[in-house]
Design an enzyme around this catalytic site. Structure first.
Site, PDB file in Angstrom:
ATOM      1  N   HIS A  17       0.842  -1.207   0.000  1.00 42.32           N
ATOM      2  CA  HIS A  17       0.000   0.000   0.000  1.00 42.32           C
ATOM      3  C   HIS A  17       0.876   1.256   0.000  1.00 42.32           C
ATOM      4  O   HIS A  17       0.613   2.213  -0.721  1.00 42.32           O
ATOM      5  CB  HIS A  17      -0.879   0.045   1.262  1.00 42.32           C
ATOM      6  CG  HIS A  17      -1.953  -0.995   1.333  1.00 42.32           C
ATOM      7  ND1 HIS A  17      -2.093  -1.841   2.410  1.00 42.32           N
ATOM      8  CD2 HIS A  17      -2.966  -1.307   0.488  1.00 42.32           C
ATOM      9  CE1 HIS A  17      -3.143  -2.630   2.215  1.00 42.32           C
ATOM     10  NE2 HIS A  17      -3.691  -2.322   1.062  1.00 42.32           N
ATOM     11  N   LYS A  41     -18.167  -6.513   6.457  1.00 46.55           N
ATOM     12  CA  LYS A  41     -16.868  -7.199   6.504  1.00 46.55           C
ATOM     13  C   LYS A  41     -16.476  -7.258   7.975  1.00 46.55           C
ATOM     14  O   LYS A  41     -16.809  -6.359   8.726  1.00 46.55           O
ATOM     15  CB  LYS A  41     -15.811  -6.388   5.751  1.00 46.55           C
ATOM     16  CG  LYS A  41     -15.676  -6.744   4.277  1.00 46.55           C
ATOM     17  CD  LYS A  41     -14.443  -6.063   3.698  1.00 46.55           C
ATOM     18  CE  LYS A  41     -14.327  -6.287   2.199  1.00 46.55           C
ATOM     19  NZ  LYS A  41     -13.182  -5.544   1.622  1.00 46.55           N
ATOM     20  N   ARG A  91      -1.964  -5.650  -8.573  1.00 47.16           N
ATOM     21  CA  ARG A  91      -0.950  -6.681  -8.305  1.00 47.16           C
ATOM     22  C   ARG A  91      -1.081  -7.788  -9.344  1.00 47.16           C
ATOM     23  O   ARG A  91      -1.157  -7.533 -10.524  1.00 47.16           O
ATOM     24  CB  ARG A  91      -1.142  -7.256  -6.898  1.00 47.16           C
ATOM     25  CG  ARG A  91      -0.720  -6.354  -5.799  1.00 47.16           C
ATOM     26  CD  ARG A  91      -1.269  -6.838  -4.489  1.00 47.16           C
ATOM     27  NE  ARG A  91      -2.715  -6.792  -4.506  1.00 47.16           N
ATOM     28  CZ  ARG A  91      -3.485  -6.975  -3.465  1.00 47.16           C
ATOM     29  NH1 ARG A  91      -2.965  -7.288  -2.312  1.00 47.16           N
ATOM     30  NH2 ARG A  91      -4.796  -6.879  -3.558  1.00 47.16           N
ATOM     31  N   SER A 129      -2.915  -7.680   2.670  1.00 45.90           N
ATOM     32  CA  SER A 129      -3.172  -7.642   4.110  1.00 45.90           C
ATOM     33  C   SER A 129      -3.489  -9.051   4.622  1.00 45.90           C
ATOM     34  O   SER A 129      -3.049  -9.440   5.706  1.00 45.90           O
ATOM     35  CB  SER A 129      -4.344  -6.707   4.411  1.00 45.90           C
ATOM     36  OG  SER A 129      -4.030  -5.395   3.997  1.00 45.90           O
TER      37      SER A 129
HETATM   38  P1  ADP Z   1      -9.740  -3.791  -0.673  1.00 43.08           P
HETATM   39  O1  ADP Z   1     -10.185  -4.364   0.615  1.00 43.08           O
HETATM   40  O2  ADP Z   1     -10.642  -2.770  -1.280  1.00 43.08           O
HETATM   41  O3  ADP Z   1      -9.214  -4.805  -1.674  1.00 43.08           O
HETATM   42  P2  ADP Z   1      -7.057  -3.265   0.174  1.00 43.08           P
HETATM   43  O4  ADP Z   1      -6.805  -2.548   1.443  1.00 43.08           O
HETATM   44  O5  ADP Z   1      -6.764  -4.713   0.128  1.00 43.08           O
HETATM   45  O6  ADP Z   1      -8.498  -2.908  -0.284  1.00 43.08           O
HETATM   46  O7  ADP Z   1      -6.224  -2.581  -1.006  1.00 43.08           O
HETATM   47  C1  ADP Z   1      -6.480  -1.278  -1.467  1.00 43.08           C
HETATM   48  C2  ADP Z   1      -5.845  -1.102  -2.812  1.00 43.08           C
HETATM   49  O8  ADP Z   1      -4.442  -1.294  -2.710  1.00 43.08           O
HETATM   50  C3  ADP Z   1      -6.317  -2.086  -3.884  1.00 43.08           C
HETATM   51  O9  ADP Z   1      -6.376  -1.415  -5.139  1.00 43.08           O
HETATM   52  C4  ADP Z   1      -5.240  -3.124  -3.911  1.00 43.08           C
HETATM   53  O10 ADP Z   1      -5.149  -3.740  -5.175  1.00 43.08           O
HETATM   54  C5  ADP Z   1      -4.018  -2.270  -3.637  1.00 43.08           C
HETATM   55  N1  ADP Z   1      -2.932  -3.060  -3.056  1.00 43.08           N
HETATM   56  C6  ADP Z   1      -2.976  -3.844  -1.966  1.00 43.08           C
HETATM   57  N2  ADP Z   1      -1.788  -4.445  -1.744  1.00 43.08           N
HETATM   58  C7  ADP Z   1      -0.960  -4.014  -2.734  1.00 43.08           C
HETATM   59  C8  ADP Z   1       0.404  -4.304  -3.096  1.00 43.08           C
HETATM   60  N3  ADP Z   1       1.141  -5.179  -2.407  1.00 43.08           N
HETATM   61  N4  ADP Z   1       0.921  -3.668  -4.165  1.00 43.08           N
HETATM   62  C9  ADP Z   1       0.149  -2.824  -4.888  1.00 43.08           C
HETATM   63  N5  ADP Z   1      -1.147  -2.526  -4.629  1.00 43.08           N
HETATM   64  C10 ADP Z   1      -1.692  -3.121  -3.569  1.00 43.08           C
END
Ligand code: ADP
Length: 160
Positions: A17, A41, A91, A129
């Site tokens: 992130h 959620k 990703r 996450s």
């Molecule tokens: P959600 O619960 O909406 O999927 P996340 O908190 O998992 O949200 O992720 C928010 C955004 O960050 C999403 O667009 C996700 O693809 C991106 N993201 C999460 N982890 C990574 C990573 N390791 N590298 C690049 N983008 C990421």
């Protein structure tokens, strides 16, 4: 001013992130990290805990970054904030279909909001996450995948 909203669960924030935020600041003057408060959620961490971890991890002391929370439709939040760009990270291939769907639904709901994607960095291509939480729960070393404060927090949540 070029401003983007970077929405997500951030449960918890990872280095993946943070790399999107850092790279996003190349394209945008200001980024609003918007933590989704999703009633159905069941997140590991509360919104307040997630925000505190994000704030403690921001590059450059958080210059040009705001951390906020929202519930309901993302496009309604964007309208309320007067922002027209949504920033998302991409990703592995598996992200693509979901992100395409979300971007198109959001465009359908509000044509004046556009989604922009930034590619994940190699080092964090498989970092999510969920993966981080699972590894921490099983006692794995996640120190290279998350900011130090998140490592400390997950040790508290999953003592071994
Ligand atoms: P959600 O619960 O909406 O999927 P996340 O908190 O998992 O949200 O992720 C928010 C955004 O960050 C999403 O667009 C996700 O693809 C991106 N993201 C999460 N982890 C990574 C990573 N390791 N590298 C690049 N983008 C990421």
């Amino acid at each position: 001013m070029a401003v983007a909203i970077y929405p997500g669960s951030f449960d918890p924030i990872t280095n993946g992130h943070l790399s999107i935020v850092r790279n996003g600041l190349v394209a945008f003057e200001r980024i609003i990290i918007a933590v989704l408060n999703h009633p159905t959620k069941s997140p590991l961490l509360s919104v307040a805990e997630r925000i505190a971890l994000i704030e403690a991890s921001l590059p450059n002391g958080g210059a040009n970054i705001e951390v906020d929370t929202f519930d309901g439709l993302l496009v309604d939040y964007a309208r309320k904030r007067g922002v027209r760009v949504v920033l998302r990270g991409l990703r592995a291939v598996a992200d693509f279909e979901y992100e395409l769907q979300m971007a198109n639904v959001n465009r359908h709901l509000n044509e004046s909001v556009e989604t922009v994607f930034i590619m994940a960095q190699d080092a964090y291509f498989y970092v999510s996450s969920n993966v981080v939480k699972e590894a921490a729960r099983l006692g794995g070393d996640i120190s290279k995948l998350v900011p130090p404060v998140v490592g400390v927090k997950l040790k508290e949540v999953y003592p071994r």
